[in-house]
Design a protein around this motif. Sequence first.
Motif, PDB file in Angstrom:
ATOM      1  N   ALA A 132       0.836  -1.213   0.000  1.00  0.00           N
ATOM      2  CA  ALA A 132       0.000   0.000   0.000  1.00  0.00           C
ATOM      3  C   ALA A 132       0.863   1.253   0.000  1.00  0.00           C
ATOM      4  CB  ALA A 132      -0.927  -0.014   1.215  1.00  0.00           C
ATOM      5  N   ASP A 133       1.902   1.276   0.825  1.00  0.00           N
ATOM      6  CA  ASP A 133       2.825   2.424   0.842  1.00  0.00           C
ATOM      7  C   ASP A 133       3.435   2.634  -0.538  1.00  0.00           C
ATOM      8  OD1 ASP A 133       2.457   3.006   3.492  1.00  0.00           O
ATOM      9  OD2 ASP A 133       4.305   2.088   4.184  1.00  0.00           O
ATOM     10  N   PHE A 134       3.900   1.543  -1.126  1.00  0.00           N
ATOM     11  CA  PHE A 134       4.587   1.615  -2.413  1.00  0.00           C
ATOM     12  C   PHE A 134       3.629   2.094  -3.503  1.00  0.00           C
ATOM     13  CE2 PHE A 134       6.921   0.097  -6.103  1.00  0.00           C
ATOM     14  CZ  PHE A 134       8.248   0.204  -5.721  1.00  0.00           C
ATOM     15  N   THR A 135       2.379   1.644  -3.428  1.00  0.00           N
ATOM     16  CA  THR A 135       1.383   2.045  -4.418  1.00  0.00           C
ATOM     17  C   THR A 135       1.195   3.556  -4.411  1.00  0.00           C
ATOM     18  OG1 THR A 135       0.223  -0.067  -4.220  1.00  0.00           O
ATOM     19  CG2 THR A 135      -1.021   1.772  -5.145  1.00  0.00           C
ATOM     20  N   ILE A 189      -6.685   2.801   0.367  1.00  0.00           N
ATOM     21  CA  ILE A 189      -7.749   3.781   0.619  1.00  0.00           C
ATOM     22  C   ILE A 189      -7.489   4.532   1.920  1.00  0.00           C
ATOM     23  CG2 ILE A 189     -10.210   4.059   1.129  1.00  0.00           C
ATOM     24  CD1 ILE A 189     -10.665   1.589  -0.727  1.00  0.00           C
ATOM     25  N   GLU A 190      -7.092   3.831   2.970  1.00  0.00           N
ATOM     26  CA  GLU A 190      -6.787   4.490   4.246  1.00  0.00           C
ATOM     27  C   GLU A 190      -5.746   5.574   4.057  1.00  0.00           C
ATOM     28  OE1 GLU A 190      -5.582   1.760   7.246  1.00  0.00           O
ATOM     29  OE2 GLU A 190      -7.541   0.784   7.404  1.00  0.00           O
ATOM     30  N   GLY A 194      -6.184   9.761   4.333  1.00  0.00           N
ATOM     31  CA  GLY A 194      -5.338  10.611   5.155  1.00  0.00           C
ATOM     32  C   GLY A 194      -4.739  11.776   4.382  1.00  0.00           C
ATOM     33  N   LEU A 195      -4.542  11.570   3.096  1.00  0.00           N
ATOM     34  CA  LEU A 195      -3.993  12.618   2.235  1.00  0.00           C
ATOM     35  C   LEU A 195      -5.083  13.496   1.624  1.00  0.00           C
ATOM     36  CD1 LEU A 195      -1.340  10.408   0.408  1.00  0.00           C
ATOM     37  CD2 LEU A 195      -0.841  12.233   2.046  1.00  0.00           C
ATOM     38  N   GLU A 214     -16.475   0.731   8.138  1.00  0.00           N
ATOM     39  CA  GLU A 214     -15.109   0.658   8.664  1.00  0.00           C
ATOM     40  C   GLU A 214     -14.426   2.024   8.654  1.00  0.00           C
ATOM     41  OE1 GLU A 214     -13.126  -2.324   6.407  1.00  0.00           O
ATOM     42  OE2 GLU A 214     -14.475  -3.915   7.047  1.00  0.00           O
ATOM     43  N   GLY A 215     -15.171   3.051   8.256  1.00  0.00           N
ATOM     44  CA  GLY A 215     -14.630   4.404   8.290  1.00  0.00           C
ATOM     45  C   GLY A 215     -13.894   4.811   7.036  1.00  0.00           C
TER      46      GLY A 215
END
Length: 349
Positions: A132-135, A189-190, A194-195, A214-215
């Motif tokens: 996810a970070d890398f994406t 998505i999380e 945040g961004l 789940e927010g």
Amino acid sequence: MKVVVIGDALVKSETLIEAVKEMAFAKDQALDIAVYEWHSELSKDEFQEHILAIERGGPEAVEIPEGILADLPEADYLFCHYAPISKAMLEAGKKLKLIGTCRGGIENVHVETVRELKLPFLHVIRNAEPVADFTVGLMYAETRNIARAHAAIKNGKWEKSFANDPYKTILPNLTVGIVGVGYIGKQVIERLNGLKVPVIVYDPFVDQQRVQSEGLLVEFVSDLAELFQQADIISLHMRVTEETKEMVNQHYLKLMKPGSYLINTARADLVCKDDLIKVLAEKKIAGAALDVSWTEPITADDPLLKLDNVTLTPHIAGDTIDAIPRSPFLLKKVVNDYLAKGYSDMEVR
């Protein structure tokens, strides 16, 4: 409360024990933790032989930890990484409330018996957070030309003009379309939430209300064509199946905006390579960022290497020093989520 853990050469039993002690069922209860090892003494390279054996033949093709059948009848929980969870082990665990493995694949578990016994079985995509970070990193790298500017400087060029110049803007000004809202998709998505990046999603197999409960701040679209038409950045997070192989082809690529981008950190076969090269070469879309290739390593004559609007990395999205060794703590999170909610997206049914 009796818990059985099985360590191996990649995930130590000590780490599994630490994670177990942080699981919700361990609060205010005395734990009896039985520890077993499955080739834990081997090096990573030596362990690959056993990984290959279990991936080819399943849990019945390899030996189970010696003596474990004597402990399982009284066990409430069973956790491991790559060790086999065989039919005999499952049938011996008459009191098991749940089993869990801290890896994405399930080849090491006799799933048919799990289903017959209606036993909750949780697993995790152990490198979900690194991917996810890398994406998100690839989204920045491609839209803002980070990698290609670096490459130009290394080659003696001071480039300040790029193929996507008419479309350059900050990420929150772009709408990201996520295809596949599984564990990695949700992690992406999380981060985008945040961004403060707008997110639309398409996944016909998920419960929309559950995702939103789940927010996660997302808007579901009714079909894949709608997502390709609306999104400025499209990020793929599906498995390759007969239905999804080359699903992203000229039909959908032609729907994309001229200033849009395709990101793929999942599997190369989700995309028709020839169709993607065509739209990139003709500048029908602004660019693409790919961590996966149809041939690995990529060959020197691959036409992708001639394009000035693609960022390529060598399948390293999930490669961090702690993704595998720390995976029991990701399993802990999934177990606690399951115990709190009574369901989990990482439950094998």
